[in-house]
Write a protein that holds these residues in place. Structure first.
Motif, PDB file in Angstrom:
ATOM      1  N   LYS A  11       0.832  -1.202   0.000  1.00 28.74           N
ATOM      2  CA  LYS A  11       0.000   0.000   0.000  1.00 28.74           C
ATOM      3  C   LYS A  11       0.868   1.254   0.000  1.00 28.74           C
ATOM      4  CE  LYS A  11      -4.384   1.560   1.831  1.00 28.74           C
ATOM      5  NZ  LYS A  11      -5.536   1.194   2.668  1.00 28.74           N
ATOM      6  N   SER A  12       1.985   1.212   0.715  1.00 33.27           N
ATOM      7  CA  SER A  12       2.887   2.369   0.735  1.00 33.27           C
ATOM      8  C   SER A  12       3.511   2.588  -0.640  1.00 33.27           C
ATOM      9  CB  SER A  12       3.980   2.184   1.801  1.00 33.27           C
ATOM     10  OG  SER A  12       4.838   1.106   1.480  1.00 33.27           O
ATOM     11  N   SER A  15       0.871   4.193  -2.870  1.00 33.13           N
ATOM     12  CA  SER A  15       0.658   5.610  -2.580  1.00 33.13           C
ATOM     13  C   SER A  15       1.833   6.467  -3.031  1.00 33.13           C
ATOM     14  CB  SER A  15       0.399   5.818  -1.084  1.00 33.13           C
ATOM     15  OG  SER A  15       1.530   5.433  -0.314  1.00 33.13           O
ATOM     16  N   ALA A  88       0.787   8.781   2.438  1.00 32.94           N
ATOM     17  CA  ALA A  88       0.095   7.563   2.857  1.00 32.94           C
ATOM     18  C   ALA A  88      -1.417   7.744   2.827  1.00 32.94           C
ATOM     19  CB  ALA A  88       0.550   7.154   4.257  1.00 32.94           C
ATOM     20  N   THR A 208       2.044   4.614   6.756  1.00 32.57           N
ATOM     21  CA  THR A 208       0.907   3.740   6.449  1.00 32.57           C
ATOM     22  C   THR A 208       0.555   2.878   7.655  1.00 32.57           C
ATOM     23  OG1 THR A 208       1.540   3.676   4.105  1.00 32.57           O
ATOM     24  CG2 THR A 208       0.066   1.938   4.886  1.00 32.57           C
TER      25      THR A 208
END
Length: 229
Positions: A11-12, A15, A88, A208
């Motif tokens: 996810k980081s 982003s 994030a 995150t």
């Protein structure tokens, strides 16, 4: 369902897409400032470049001034954490915001004082044994993110809040940061250049971690009736 370490890292990275340039640029700027300024101070207070280049130890006054300067760098460092928290949260940060923190002198003093307190508490725990010091350092790791979202908190309240909210998450936080050790070795072999990319990656992953696991905790469960350190 809580994110796994792998999901936090993915996810980081997602982003960071389209924002790597800003992350690398900020890392380079902060590195240059925190490296060049103390060196200039040391050269000047040593009596010039010719004297500085031959000396084995800097004069005491240079060490004292650079210690003071290191305190002045704290708001910039904290604002850098906030920069990656913006990423994030899938927003667009500005590098200028990192330095705009100095416009708010009360906030800057609060960040410096909080950082000093965190350092003192961590050192005191480390005097017992290294492991307790590390554990407490991890417990206090969310202090500055919490201050970003809850500016009304005092330094001691933010420290205690971080300790409470990190219950059950310390091991995951430790493993998250440990998972970057392989990349760190690779960065070292690139003569440190790789850290220009690794630093944004780690910083966004930690942001995150906070945004997904720490920030959403219910306020009632995270109350801090006792300032237990």
């Amino acid at each position: 369902m809580e994110l796994t370490i792998s999901q936090i890292k993915k996810k980081s990275l997602a982003s960071l897409k389209g924002k790597w340039g800003m992350g690398v640029g900020l890392t380079l700027i902060v590195f240059l400032i925190t490296t060049i300024v103390p060196t200039i101070v040391e050269v000047f207070l040593s009596g010039g470049f010719s004297v500085w280049i031959d000396q084995t130890e800097p004069p005491l006054i240079a060490d004292m001034v650079n210690l003071l300067i290191s305190f002045l760098f704290i708001p910039m460092t904290v604002a850098s954490y906030w920069f990656y928290l913006v990423i994030a949260r899938w927003n667009d940060p500005k590098i200028s915001d990192v330095f705009a923190v100095y416009k708010e002198w009360e906030l800057s003093l609060k960040l410096i004082g909080t950082s000093i307190l965190v350092g003192i508490f961590t050192i005191l725990w480390s005097l017992l044994l290294i492991i307790p010091g590390i554990i407490k350092g991890i417990s206090y790791s969310q202090v500055f993110f919490l201050l970003r979202d809850n500016p009304q908190l005092s330094a001691l309240e933010a420290i205690t809040e971080s300790k409470i909210r990190m219950k059950g998450y310390k091991w995951k936080y430790f493993l998250l940061n440990l998972s970057f050790i392989g990349w760190a070795f690779i960065a070292i072999f690139t003569f440190g250049i790789g850290f220009l990319w690794l630093t944004p990656y780690i910083s966004t992953a930690n942001a995150t971690f906070y945004n997904e696991l720490i920030a959403p905790q219910d306020n009632e469960d995270a109350e801090t009736p006792d300032l237990e350190l």
